[in-house]
Design a protein around this motif. Structure first.
Motif, short mmCIF file in Angstrom:
data_model
loop_
_atom_site.label_atom_id
_atom_site.label_comp_id
_atom_site.label_asym_id
_atom_site.label_seq_id
_atom_site.Cartn_x
_atom_site.Cartn_y
_atom_site.Cartn_z
N ARG A 77 51.23 -42.12 -23.91
CA ARG A 77 50.28 -41.69 -22.87
C ARG A 77 50.74 -40.37 -22.26
O ARG A 77 51.91 -40.21 -21.92
CB ARG A 77 50.18 -42.74 -21.79
N ALA A 78 49.80 -39.48 -22.15
CA ALA A 78 50.07 -38.18 -21.52
C ALA A 78 49.60 -38.24 -20.07
O ALA A 78 48.74 -39.04 -19.72
CB ALA A 78 49.34 -37.07 -22.26
N PRO A 79 50.14 -37.37 -19.23
CA PRO A 79 49.65 -37.36 -17.84
C PRO A 79 48.19 -36.95 -17.79
O PRO A 79 47.72 -36.16 -18.63
CB PRO A 79 50.53 -36.31 -17.15
N ALA A 82 45.06 -33.02 -13.38
CA ALA A 82 45.57 -32.84 -12.02
C ALA A 82 44.42 -33.05 -11.03
O ALA A 82 43.28 -32.65 -11.28
CB ALA A 82 46.15 -31.44 -11.86
#
Length: 88
Positions: A77-79, A82
């Motif tokens: 999983r990537a962030p 934003a």
């Protein structure tokens, strides 16, 4: 009716004494052999034990790490995106 001299074991007094003496002699012989063998065993210095453990540790085979990009594996999983409040 049980014989008076033999008892339940069926041994006469003399043969019972001989059997007891033979058993005691065999036990004493085995004990002496065990003590002699225990004293004649070579003493292993602690440094040799540590070296053997270290050598075995170096020979230990480690499993290779799995490829995260291999087919059939999910991607890590990537962030996420934003938040607008955190973007300056």
């Amino acid at each position: 009716m049980l014989p008076a001299a033999g008892g339940l074991s069926g041994l006469s007094g003399l043969s019972g004494t001989v059997a007891l003496a033979a058993t005691t002699a065999a036990a004493a012989t085995l004990t002496v052999c065990a003590v002699v063998l225990a004293r004649s065993a070579p003493v292993v210095p602690p440094t040799l034990v540590r070296t053997a453990i270290r050598d075995r540790d170096r020979r230990t085979a480690f499993l290779p790490q799995r490829d995260p990009d291999a087919r059939g594996r999910t991607r890590p999983r990537a962030p996420g995106h934003a938040l607008p409040a955190t973007v300056a």
